[in-house]
Enzyme design. Sequence first.
Site, PDB file in Angstrom:
ATOM      1  N   HIS A 100      -5.190  -8.479 -13.688  1.00 37.01           N
ATOM      2  CA  HIS A 100      -4.391  -7.479 -12.965  1.00 37.01           C
ATOM      3  C   HIS A 100      -2.896  -7.785 -12.995  1.00 37.01           C
ATOM      4  O   HIS A 100      -2.097  -6.937 -12.604  1.00 37.01           O
ATOM      5  CB  HIS A 100      -4.850  -7.384 -11.505  1.00 37.01           C
ATOM      6  CG  HIS A 100      -4.412  -8.542 -10.670  1.00 37.01           C
ATOM      7  ND1 HIS A 100      -4.960  -9.804 -10.814  1.00 37.01           N
ATOM      8  CD2 HIS A 100      -3.474  -8.638  -9.717  1.00 37.01           C
ATOM      9  CE1 HIS A 100      -4.361 -10.627  -9.979  1.00 37.01           C
ATOM     10  NE2 HIS A 100      -3.455  -9.943  -9.295  1.00 37.01           N
ATOM     11  N   HIS A 115       2.648  -6.662 -12.089  1.00 39.05           N
ATOM     12  CA  HIS A 115       1.454  -6.654 -11.239  1.00 39.05           C
ATOM     13  C   HIS A 115       0.888  -5.237 -11.205  1.00 39.05           C
ATOM     14  O   HIS A 115       1.433  -4.363 -10.543  1.00 39.05           O
ATOM     15  CB  HIS A 115       1.840  -7.115  -9.830  1.00 39.05           C
ATOM     16  CG  HIS A 115       0.672  -7.382  -8.947  1.00 39.05           C
ATOM     17  ND1 HIS A 115      -0.079  -6.371  -8.390  1.00 39.05           N
ATOM     18  CD2 HIS A 115       0.127  -8.546  -8.521  1.00 39.05           C
ATOM     19  CE1 HIS A 115      -1.034  -6.906  -7.650  1.00 39.05           C
ATOM     20  NE2 HIS A 115      -0.931  -8.224  -7.711  1.00 39.05           N
TER      21      HIS A 115
END
Length: 191
Positions: A100, A115
């Site tokens: 992620h 992110h």
Amino acid sequence: MITWFTYKDEPDRKRTDATPAQKEPVLQDERSDAPTAGADGLTKNVIVAPIRGEAKPLSECKDEVFNSGVMGQGVVIEPEEGRVYAPCDGEITNLFETLHAIGMSGPENTDLLIHVGMDTVGLNGQGFTAHVKTGDKVKAGQLLLEFDMDFIRSKGLPVTTPVVVTNSDDYPGLTVHAGNVNHGDALIYLR
């Protein structure tokens, strides 16, 4: 003679007592004073957009860790597609196991964090496909990661993506661009 012509004085870096949460980068809606691009379209002090979408001030991110500036300064992008490209030439310093997020070193000793989404760590890599690994050297524009926006949203999670210079204290003149961006457009100016 060689020393005379090649010696460069390091500019004094004046640190302030302000924490990252107290500083906010200048937004650039027009790029008239942006650094001039070289023949390859890039400069060493520009981080380009890694994702196509709408770039907003980091303060608009709904996650307090990012909007407070604790992680550093940058922008948040509302993606229009599920692809993350390298925002500069550099090295992948951390591809999180859950895929992620990506840590990267870039120009001028920049440390970057991309992110993807909020609370997406809990997906344990589902909906993500990595095209690089930690330690890989990458070129600006290289595909790093793909993510399934519909799958992430089906789990009730936003795909809002912070792009942060985690060592932004080293760049007191850091400015960012807000507005619609394609991957490859100038996004963060390091000064």
